[in-house]
Motif scaffolding. Structure first.
Motif, PDB file in Angstrom:
ATOM      1  N   GLY A 163       1.271   2.201  -1.606  1.00 46.27           N
ATOM      2  CA  GLY A 163       0.882   1.899  -2.860  1.00 46.27           C
ATOM      3  C   GLY A 163       2.523   1.156  -3.400  1.00 46.27           C
ATOM      4  O   GLY A 163       3.295   1.045  -2.448  1.00 46.27           O
ATOM      5  N   PRO A 164       2.467   0.434  -4.299  1.00 49.77           N
ATOM      6  CA  PRO A 164       3.592  -0.325  -4.967  1.00 49.77           C
ATOM      7  C   PRO A 164       4.897   0.626  -4.967  1.00 49.77           C
ATOM      8  O   PRO A 164       4.672   1.859  -5.433  1.00 49.77           O
ATOM      9  N   ASP A 165       6.053   0.225  -4.443  1.00 44.21           N
ATOM     10  CA  ASP A 165       7.435   0.837  -4.172  1.00 44.21           C
ATOM     11  C   ASP A 165       7.695   1.581  -5.535  1.00 44.21           C
ATOM     12  O   ASP A 165       7.912   2.817  -5.846  1.00 44.21           O
ATOM     13  N   PHE A 166       7.464   0.669  -6.753  1.00 42.12           N
ATOM     14  CA  PHE A 166       8.191   1.138  -7.884  1.00 42.12           C
ATOM     15  C   PHE A 166       7.322   2.215  -8.646  1.00 42.12           C
ATOM     16  O   PHE A 166       7.577   2.920  -9.550  1.00 42.12           O
ATOM     17  N   LEU A 167       6.209   2.546  -8.024  1.00 45.61           N
ATOM     18  CA  LEU A 167       5.308   3.595  -8.811  1.00 45.61           C
ATOM     19  C   LEU A 167       4.949   4.536  -7.838  1.00 45.61           C
ATOM     20  O   LEU A 167       4.295   5.462  -8.056  1.00 45.61           O
ATOM     21  N   THR A 168       5.646   4.380  -6.283  1.00 45.59           N
ATOM     22  CA  THR A 168       5.410   5.468  -5.629  1.00 45.59           C
ATOM     23  C   THR A 168       6.620   6.073  -4.930  1.00 45.59           C
ATOM     24  O   THR A 168       7.273   6.760  -5.619  1.00 45.59           O
ATOM     25  N   ARG A 169       7.095   5.327  -3.879  1.00 40.82           N
ATOM     26  CA  ARG A 169       8.313   5.829  -3.004  1.00 40.82           C
ATOM     27  C   ARG A 169       9.629   5.570  -4.044  1.00 40.82           C
ATOM     28  O   ARG A 169      10.669   6.466  -3.942  1.00 40.82           O
ATOM     29  N   GLU A 170       9.755   4.719  -4.924  1.00 39.09           N
ATOM     30  CA  GLU A 170      10.949   4.540  -5.574  1.00 39.09           C
ATOM     31  C   GLU A 170      10.773   4.670  -7.120  1.00 39.09           C
ATOM     32  O   GLU A 170      11.575   3.920  -7.896  1.00 39.09           O
ATOM     33  N   THR A 171       9.797   5.257  -7.539  1.00 32.82           N
ATOM     34  CA  THR A 171       9.318   5.235  -8.791  1.00 32.82           C
ATOM     35  C   THR A 171      10.457   6.256  -9.716  1.00 32.82           C
ATOM     36  O   THR A 171      11.000   7.395  -9.143  1.00 32.82           O
ATOM     37  N   THR A 172      10.614   5.805 -10.784  1.00 26.86           N
ATOM     38  CA  THR A 172      11.649   6.629 -11.617  1.00 26.86           C
ATOM     39  C   THR A 172      10.874   7.205 -12.723  1.00 26.86           C
ATOM     40  O   THR A 172      11.354   8.053 -13.669  1.00 26.86           O
ATOM     41  N   GLU A 173       9.410   7.341 -12.555  1.00 25.23           N
ATOM     42  CA  GLU A 173       8.552   7.705 -13.651  1.00 25.23           C
ATOM     43  C   GLU A 173       7.791   8.928 -12.947  1.00 25.23           C
ATOM     44  O   GLU A 173       7.922   8.977 -11.961  1.00 25.23           O
ATOM     45  N   ASP A 174       7.373   9.917 -13.796  1.00 25.29           N
ATOM     46  CA  ASP A 174       6.444  10.736 -13.355  1.00 25.29           C
ATOM     47  C   ASP A 174       4.943  10.458 -13.223  1.00 25.29           C
ATOM     48  O   ASP A 174       4.415   9.636 -14.251  1.00 25.29           O
ATOM     49  N   VAL A 175       4.670  10.021 -12.136  1.00 25.23           N
ATOM     50  CA  VAL A 175       3.143   9.322 -11.932  1.00 25.23           C
ATOM     51  C   VAL A 175       2.088  10.259 -11.610  1.00 25.23           C
ATOM     52  O   VAL A 175       2.364  11.070 -10.862  1.00 25.23           O
ATOM     53  N   ILE A 176       0.942   9.988 -11.933  1.00 25.18           N
ATOM     54  CA  ILE A 176      -0.384  10.713 -11.756  1.00 25.18           C
ATOM     55  C   ILE A 176      -1.374   9.785 -11.075  1.00 25.18           C
ATOM     56  O   ILE A 176      -1.715   8.974 -11.639  1.00 25.18           O
ATOM     57  N   VAL A 193     -14.157  -5.145   3.548  1.00 17.49           N
ATOM     58  CA  VAL A 193     -13.818  -4.038   2.538  1.00 17.49           C
ATOM     59  C   VAL A 193     -12.025  -3.775   2.834  1.00 17.49           C
ATOM     60  O   VAL A 193     -11.883  -4.264   4.078  1.00 17.49           O
ATOM     61  N   MET A 194     -11.389  -3.619   2.137  1.00 21.50           N
ATOM     62  CA  MET A 194     -10.142  -3.127   2.013  1.00 21.50           C
ATOM     63  C   MET A 194      -9.844  -1.778   1.791  1.00 21.50           C
ATOM     64  O   MET A 194     -10.257  -1.107   0.538  1.00 21.50           O
ATOM     65  N   PRO A 195      -9.851  -0.980   2.698  1.00 20.72           N
ATOM     66  CA  PRO A 195      -9.612   0.479   2.829  1.00 20.72           C
ATOM     67  C   PRO A 195      -8.707   0.962   1.559  1.00 20.72           C
ATOM     68  O   PRO A 195      -7.652   0.133   1.478  1.00 20.72           O
ATOM     69  N   TYR A 196      -9.299   1.542   0.598  1.00 21.62           N
ATOM     70  CA  TYR A 196      -8.436   2.243  -0.570  1.00 21.62           C
ATOM     71  C   TYR A 196      -8.421   3.567  -0.848  1.00 21.62           C
ATOM     72  O   TYR A 196      -9.190   4.372  -0.350  1.00 21.62           O
ATOM     73  N   GLY A 197      -7.559   4.102  -1.156  1.00 15.77           N
ATOM     74  CA  GLY A 197      -7.297   5.530  -1.701  1.00 15.77           C
ATOM     75  C   GLY A 197      -6.880   5.795  -3.297  1.00 15.77           C
ATOM     76  O   GLY A 197      -7.071   6.844  -3.496  1.00 15.77           O
ATOM     77  N   VAL A 198      -6.573   4.737  -4.003  1.00 11.41           N
ATOM     78  CA  VAL A 198      -6.172   4.982  -5.314  1.00 11.41           C
ATOM     79  C   VAL A 198      -7.221   4.535  -5.959  1.00 11.41           C
ATOM     80  O   VAL A 198      -7.734   3.377  -6.077  1.00 11.41           O
ATOM     81  N   GLN A 199      -7.535   5.360  -7.050  1.00  3.78           N
ATOM     82  CA  GLN A 199      -8.779   4.974  -7.907  1.00  3.78           C
ATOM     83  C   GLN A 199      -8.137   4.695  -9.424  1.00  3.78           C
ATOM     84  O   GLN A 199      -8.680   3.594  -9.964  1.00  3.78           O
ATOM     85  N   GLU A 200      -7.210   5.539  -9.783  1.00  2.00           N
ATOM     86  CA  GLU A 200      -6.338   5.269 -11.131  1.00  2.00           C
ATOM     87  C   GLU A 200      -5.142   5.675 -11.146  1.00  2.00           C
ATOM     88  O   GLU A 200      -4.641   6.838 -10.453  1.00  2.00           O
ATOM     89  N   LEU A 201      -4.148   4.951 -11.628  1.00  2.00           N
ATOM     90  CA  LEU A 201      -2.677   5.392 -11.498  1.00  2.00           C
ATOM     91  C   LEU A 201      -2.103   5.131 -13.060  1.00  2.00           C
ATOM     92  O   LEU A 201      -2.320   4.182 -13.667  1.00  2.00           O
ATOM     93  N   ARG A 202      -1.368   6.189 -13.471  1.00  2.00           N
ATOM     94  CA  ARG A 202      -0.974   6.381 -14.995  1.00  2.00           C
ATOM     95  C   ARG A 202       0.223   7.087 -14.916  1.00  2.00           C
ATOM     96  O   ARG A 202       0.662   7.919 -13.990  1.00  2.00           O
TER      97      ARG A 202
END
Length: 755
Positions: free
Chosen positions: A367-380, A571-580
């Motif tokens: 996933g994008p770093d700023f929303l996963t490994r380096e996120t400063t937010e609480d992400v669902i 296909v592009m294998p994917y695992g994220v359906q929704e991120l908020r």
């Protein structure tokens, strides 16, 4: 005129009456004895009637020794005076410095709200396809709490186990520090190694890193920064004293405890007791019972080691110790403690599940770093993960290794299960592993693909106009490779079978036929098809390309097979359906499909699916057959059996299995049609238990307008590499096309430029 002896002017004075001094045994009525002699004068002699004053008794000083003993005594007296002078002056200096340091830290301390949640990263909570939590990453934070909003059992458990004199000391406990040093030395450690003797206030000082903020430019990572903050040195312990005193002056005891309860790390990514209560028990910290509170407080000494998700029994033993401390200190009655000991805390269903670690790691890495490994937010993040399919895959690996692999084997296995659109449903990154951040063989291991690559050779040919029943020559072949010399591929059986159909060549996994076909359609065409299907690794430039000499990952290969199942689109294998972001109603990102551009025609994909179904029904993949539905797939075994693959699909799901050793040790007697196919079968059989069977999206060869020759059989239901004896070269079992049909096919092939 003399005035001596007169009381007033001109008259003689009478003697003064003076009471006798009382002394032991002497009556006050006895006449005083005159102590003086002579007459007249104003002295203490007779004639005045006044007893003389007694002089105050004084002790006679002892004479100081002379000689050498005197010199020695004088020397020690001098040393004593010097030491005493240094001690009191040093004490004054230390107190001045301590006061100055305390005042400095006091001025630097921020408001309470600013230190309750001082995470530098946010948290990531992952939901499965049904919306249930299955994994946490980052620093979980359940929200600000204080001693008044949590269960009183939690406050009591923390104080009982960490600092029983918390409400009585001024931030530092010399008794505790000396006791910790004594214990460390008695256990053979250094004085500051092991037990720290720190008060809760000092531990909060350490959590705050003595007021030093995190600087990304000064530290390689937050982990390095936090590790340094936790490091115990003599200088750090000295600094903790004024910082702790400043905190005691700046904050109340409950405020200091609030910081501790909100910032303490408690394992499994949980920071703070509210997050830990939710993580392990699925309840608020306000609802904790004594045994749950004791388990959380017990984590403080070693969060990762005592985390109940890692070892529940060990966490329960630690909680039992905390419960005894609570009883000894009067926080629990004997009956309450006994009841809590008899009913230890257990994990919630979500925490107990503990599945999908490899999948969660993949989401964090992809996933994008700023929303996963380096996120400063609480992400669902709502994902494509299916816990039931994950359980099926894990059970299959466990059963096969337990019943069909020798004990103690270090062989590894990885599994990917996904839908035809690329939605990843389950992922096993290896066996006998725990924790997060481990090597994921399903997504990170680059391995030679072997014959599992061959479907892309046939896909290129079919898309260029070849048919499933076209003939290709399986005969000795030598290709001169510039710089390497002549190269001659061989079949697994060591035999050659003459002219065979494409279906037959794939069924038997014939090497020379695959190489000849690859050379016929062009290696560039094969590489293009494979790359467009999602195999992004460097593909071999030589003729061995057709035999899977290139390396790829299991997730790339499984995704490429999903493209065959869905009718020929990549296909592009994917695992994220929704991120908020936590608290937001609108998602930042949504994905409902991974299907991309078309690679081969639908007709070519349907033919290839039929050919791969024959490979499972009567070829090298027979062990992957399911009893109630058709299966298409392909085996793969590399040189010296270092890698073994089986990738296949039903009408509903595609799955890939890889087996091998991490150090490239050859497998013993394992091919792709063996244990990998068995793991695949057991996985898919469990997954499809409640799914009605559906036909594969493939051609019906009987309706394709050309007689279809029966495939070559090696023996009773066996294929190459499975068993049985090969038939004479080039023979066909069952009805064969008549001579006119054979001539016609050869003429057509000649017109199309095919051999």
């Amino acid at each position: 005129m003399s005035t001596s002896g007169t009381g007033r002017r001109g008259a003689p004075s009478a003697p003064r009456l003076v009471a006798d001094r009382r002394s032991g045994g002497t009556s006050s009525k006895q006449p005083a004895r005159s102590r003086g002699t002579g007459s007249g004068g104003s002295g203490s002699g007779s004639g005045s009637g006044r007893p003389p004053r007694r002089s105050r008794r004084t002790s006679t000083p002892r004479p100081r020794p002379r000689g050498p003993l005197g010199w020695i005594a004088a020397f020690f007296r001098l040393i004593g005076r010097i030491v005493w002078g240094l001690v009191w002056r040093g004490t004054v200096a230390v107190m001045v410095l301590l006061g100055a340091a305390t005042a400095y830290y006091y001025a630097q301390l921020p408001d309470l709200a600013a230190v309750v949640d001082a995470r530098y990263r946010g948290s990531v909570t992952m939901l499965d396809r049904d919306g249930n939590v299955f994994a946490w990453r980052g620093d979980q934070f359940g929200g600000a709490i204080d001693p008044d909003t949590v269960s009183p059992h939690l406050v009591n458990a923390i104080v009982a186990t960490e600092d029983r004199r918390f409400y009585r000391h001024l931030g530092v406990s010399p008794r505790g520090i000396l006791g910790a040093i004594r214990i460390n030395l008695s256990e053979g450690r250094g004085p500051l190694e092991g037990h720290g003797g720190s008060t809760i206030t000092q531990q909060v000082a350490k959590l705050m890193c003595l007021g030093v903020p995190y600087d990304p430019e000064a530290w390689e990572s937050e982990a390095d920064y936090e590790q340094d903050c936790r490091r115990t040195t003599l200088w750090r312990k000295i600094q903790e004293v004024p910082f702790a005193l400043a905190m005691e002056l700046r904050y109340s005891k409950d405020e200091i405890l609030s910081v501790y309860m909100n910032r303490a790390f408690l394992g499994a990514g949980a920071r703070g007791f509210e997050a830990a209560a939710q993580r392990y028990f699925g309840i608020s910290s306000a609802d904790l019972n004594p045994q749950q509170a004791a388990m959380l407080a017990g984590l403080l000494v070693a969060p990762s080691y005592y985390a109940p998700t890692r070892n529940l029994e060990r966490a329960q033993r630690r909680a039992a110790t905390v419960l005894r401390l609570m009883e000894e200190q009067g926080y629990l009655t004997a009956a309450e403690a006994a009841a809590a000991q008899a009913n230890p805390a257990t994990l919630s269903d979500a925490a107990r599940q503990d599945r999908g670690g490899a999948f969660a790691d993949w989401i964090m890495a992809s996933g994008p770093d700023f929303l996963t490994r380096e996120t400063t937010e609480d992400v669902i993040i709502r994902t494509t993960f299916d816990p039931a399919m994950q359980a099926a895959a894990e059970a299959a690996v466990a059963e096969v290794f337990e019943t069909q692999v020798r004990a103690g084997s270090a062989a590894q296995a990885a599994i990917i299960v996904m839908s035809a659109d690329g939605a990843v449903r389950a992922m096993v990154g290896g066996r006998d592993t725990e924790g997060t951040g481990l090597f994921n063989r399903a997504t990170q291991a680059m391995r030679q693909t072997g014959s599992s690559f061959k479907p892309f050779v046939y896909a290129a040919a079919l898309d260029l106009g070849w048919r499933f029943d076209d003939l290709v020559l399986d005969a000795p072949l030598t290709i001169n490779i510039p710089g390497s010399g002549p190269w001659s591929p061989e079949n697994y059986t060591g035999e050659f079978y003459g002219e065979v159909t494409l279906t037959e060549a794939l069924r038997q996994s014939l090497n020379t036929a695959a190489v000849r076909l690859s050379e016929e359609v062009g290696r560039d065409a094969v590489r293009t098809v494979a790359a467009q299907f999602g195999i992004e690794s460097d593909l071999a430039a030589g003729p061995a390309l057709a035999l899977g000499a290139s390396e790829s990952t299991l997730i790339e290969m499984t995704g490429a097979y999903a493209g065959i199942l869905n009718g020929g689109s990549a296909v592009m294998p994917y695992g994220v359906q929704e991120l908020r972001i936590l608290g937001d109603s609108a998602p930042l990102f949504e994905q409902r499909s991974g299907i991309q551009e078309r690679v081969i025609s639908e007709q070519a994909a349907r033919q290839l699916t039929y050919m791969m179904s024959v490979a499972v029904a009567r070829g090298t993949g027979q062990r992957a057959q399911l009893p109630d539905r058709p299966v298409a797939g392909k085996t793969g075994t590399t040189n010296s059996q270092r890698d073994a693959w089986f990738i296949g699909f039903t009408a509903d799901y595609v799955a890939g299995v890889w087996m091998g050793y991490d150090d490239n040790t050859p497998l013993s007697g394992v091919t792709g049609g063996g244990l990998p196919a068995e793991i695949w079968r057991q996985t898919m059989q469990r997954i499809h238990e409640d799914i009605p069977p559906r036909p594969l999206p493939m051609i019906d060869p009987a309706l394709e307008g050309r007689p279809v020759p029966q495939v070559v059989e090696y023996g009773p239901g066996a294929g190459a590499g499975v068993g049985g004896e090969p038939p004479p070269r080039g023979t066909l079992l069952g009805p064969a096309p008549d001579e006119a049909d054979q001539i016609l096919m050869r003429v057509l092939n000649g017109l199309l430029g095919r051999n």
